[in-house]
Design a protein around this motif. Structure first.
Motif, PDB file in Angstrom:
ATOM      1  N   SER A 305       0.853  -1.183   0.000  1.00 24.96           N
ATOM      2  CA  SER A 305       0.000   0.000   0.000  1.00 24.96           C
ATOM      3  C   SER A 305       0.886   1.230   0.000  1.00 24.96           C
ATOM      4  CB  SER A 305      -0.900   0.004   1.238  1.00 24.96           C
ATOM      5  OG  SER A 305      -0.128   0.213   2.405  1.00 24.96           O
ATOM      6  N   ASN A 306       0.333   2.362  -0.384  1.00 28.73           N
ATOM      7  CA  ASN A 306       1.119   3.594  -0.406  1.00 28.73           C
ATOM      8  C   ASN A 306       1.667   3.930   0.976  1.00 28.73           C
ATOM      9  OD1 ASN A 306       2.051   6.037  -1.914  1.00 28.73           O
ATOM     10  ND2 ASN A 306       0.772   7.069  -0.383  1.00 28.73           N
ATOM     11  N   GLU A 307       0.872   3.685   2.016  1.00 24.34           N
ATOM     12  CA  GLU A 307       1.313   3.956   3.388  1.00 24.34           C
ATOM     13  C   GLU A 307       2.489   3.059   3.774  1.00 24.34           C
ATOM     14  OE1 GLU A 307      -0.486   4.084   7.964  1.00 24.34           O
ATOM     15  OE2 GLU A 307      -1.751   3.503   6.262  1.00 24.34           O
ATOM     16  N   GLU A 308       2.381   1.761   3.443  1.00 25.64           N
ATOM     17  CA  GLU A 308       3.470   0.832   3.741  1.00 25.64           C
ATOM     18  C   GLU A 308       4.731   1.201   2.976  1.00 25.64           C
ATOM     19  OE1 GLU A 308       1.252  -3.425   4.538  1.00 25.64           O
ATOM     20  OE2 GLU A 308       1.324  -2.656   2.478  1.00 25.64           O
ATOM     21  N   LEU A 309       4.562   1.574   1.714  1.00 26.50           N
ATOM     22  CA  LEU A 309       5.701   1.924   0.873  1.00 26.50           C
ATOM     23  C   LEU A 309       6.416   3.159   1.396  1.00 26.50           C
ATOM     24  CD1 LEU A 309       7.274   1.302  -1.716  1.00 26.50           C
ATOM     25  CD2 LEU A 309       5.638   2.756  -2.945  1.00 26.50           C
ATOM     26  N   GLN A 310       5.654   4.180   1.749  1.00 30.67           N
ATOM     27  CA  GLN A 310       6.267   5.422   2.223  1.00 30.67           C
ATOM     28  C   GLN A 310       6.976   5.234   3.564  1.00 30.67           C
ATOM     29  OE1 GLN A 310       6.692   8.133   0.399  1.00 30.67           O
ATOM     30  NE2 GLN A 310       5.649   6.998  -1.228  1.00 30.67           N
ATOM     31  N   SER A 311       6.468   4.351   4.406  1.00 28.89           N
ATOM     32  CA  SER A 311       7.117   4.113   5.698  1.00 28.89           C
ATOM     33  C   SER A 311       8.500   3.500   5.527  1.00 28.89           C
ATOM     34  CB  SER A 311       6.247   3.208   6.572  1.00 28.89           C
ATOM     35  OG  SER A 311       6.213   1.877   6.061  1.00 28.89           O
ATOM     36  N   LEU A 312       8.709   2.789   4.411  1.00 28.38           N
ATOM     37  CA  LEU A 312      10.012   2.206   4.118  1.00 28.38           C
ATOM     38  C   LEU A 312      10.884   3.149   3.302  1.00 28.38           C
ATOM     39  CD1 LEU A 312       8.851  -1.413   3.158  1.00 28.38           C
ATOM     40  CD2 LEU A 312       9.966  -0.727   5.279  1.00 28.38           C
ATOM     41  N   ALA A 313      10.298   3.818   2.317  1.00 30.01           N
ATOM     42  CA  ALA A 313      11.073   4.671   1.413  1.00 30.01           C
ATOM     43  C   ALA A 313      11.564   5.947   2.086  1.00 30.01           C
ATOM     44  CB  ALA A 313      10.234   5.020   0.180  1.00 30.01           C
ATOM     45  N   ASP A 314      10.867   6.407   3.112  1.00 32.17           N
ATOM     46  CA  ASP A 314      11.253   7.632   3.819  1.00 32.17           C
ATOM     47  C   ASP A 314      12.313   7.300   4.872  1.00 32.17           C
ATOM     48  OD1 ASP A 314      11.495   9.983   5.219  1.00 32.17           O
ATOM     49  OD2 ASP A 314       9.369  10.157   5.725  1.00 32.17           O
TER      50      ASP A 314
END
Length: 330
Positions: A305-314
């Motif tokens: 999900s976008n939320e899961e992805l951003q928590s890793l990419a940030d």
């Protein structure tokens, strides 16, 4: 890698590193040490400068390494945290050695201490550098750098070897604008790391077969480890997989990264974990270039999900939750 033997060695090493000295670093009256082969500094060897840092150090110590090729094997012990190692540039300040006896003991440069920062330096393991396709003697595990501690960062550094170039073993790490070169599992370990704007060069042309960029070793679903490549560039001289699973819950993300045509259509390998692919988290999101074509990828690659992805990419949410990066000086 010889999986069972390495696992035993790594468990012992990681247990040792967890006992490392842990304290904050003060900016009050920081020290500066100069290393210069010509004799115009306090020391002519990098290890001499490291050894001069007080045991249980708590003051940021800036070690400036002048241009030159420093042929030495360097270790930063766990009781010497709070060090910034800075060269003149990664093309002019080079620390190199050639060792490949045991992977966890062979790195040219090893950091056991927390709160370490490196800038503008090349770390190189020369053991396999003359390897050519069809050579009689096999390539061996020869890390250029090994890090087993928390709060370690790298800026504009180069890491060069062939197999197991960067032993990203344990702790939170941040790589910015770095160059990493290798052919087999050349970014590997259990670390929790963000690679930001880095150039990844897969020199697999020397193998005569496909190689692997990552071998990430997350063992449990609750482990915080994983590698995230954010806005990087992947190039190479031969075919390469993005990664293969060194742990049952291996986790690697390529985010908005440029992938050249050297990337194998399948993208990934479950390696030691056939039939357990549902546990593995391999992700590509927003990537570009001919190697980003997803049509031939393994069917078990994840979509987050976008939320899961951003928590890793940030980087701030994945490795910098307590703001340690901003506290590192110089």
């Amino acid at each position: 890698m010889q999986y069972s033997l390495l696992s035993t060695l790594l468990l012992a090493l990681l247990s040792l590193s967890r006992a490392s000295f842990n304290a904050g670093c003060s900016n009050h009256k920081p020290r500066t040490i100069v290393v210069d082969q010509s004799g115009h500094g306090q020391f002519t060897k990098v290890q001499q400068a490291i050894d001069s840092v007080p045991t249980m150090n708590s003051v940021w110590t800036h070690i400036l390494v002048k241009s030159g090729i420093y042929k030495e094997k360097v270790i930063v012990p766990s009781d010497k945290p709070c060090i910034v190692l800075e060269g003149s540039s990664a093309s002019k300040t080079i620390i190199e050695w050639g060792d490949a006896i045991e992977v966890v003991k062979s790195a040219t440069f090893t950091v056991y201490a927390e709160n370490f920062k490196a800038k503008n330096i090349m770390f190189k393991n020369t053991y396999n550098e003359n390897t050519r396709p069809g050579d009689k003697y096999p390539i061996k595990q020869a890390p250029a750098f090994q890090v087993t501690s928390d709060k370690v960062s790298f800026y504009r550094c180069r890491f060069i070897s062939v197999q197991d170039t960067l032993s990203d073993l344990q702790g939170r790490h941040y790589f910015r604008s770095c160059y990493i070169e290798g052919a087999i599992d050349f970014i590997w370990g259990y670390g929790q790391s963000v690679y930001q704007g880095c150039l990844i060069n897969a020199t697999t042309g020397i193998l005569g077969r496909a190689g692997y960029i990552t071998a990430q070793g997350r063992d449990r679903a609750t482990d915080s480890g994983g590698y995230v490549f954010n806005r990087c560039i992947v190039v190479g001289t031969g075919p390469v997989y993005l990664g293969r699973a060194y742990g049952a819950y291996s986790r690697v993300v390529f985010y908005k990264t440029s992938l050249s045509n050297v990337v194998k259509p399948q993208g990934w390998s479950s390696w030691h974990y056939p039939g357990q692919e549902s546990k593995i988290t391999y992700v590509e999101a927003g990537c570009t270039g001919p190697g980003a074509d997803m049509s031939g990828r393994v069917k078990w690659e994840k979509t987050l999900s976008n939320e899961e992805l951003q928590s890793l990419a940030d980087a701030n949410s994945f490795v910098n939750q307590d703001g340690w990066l901003q506290k590192q000086p110089f």
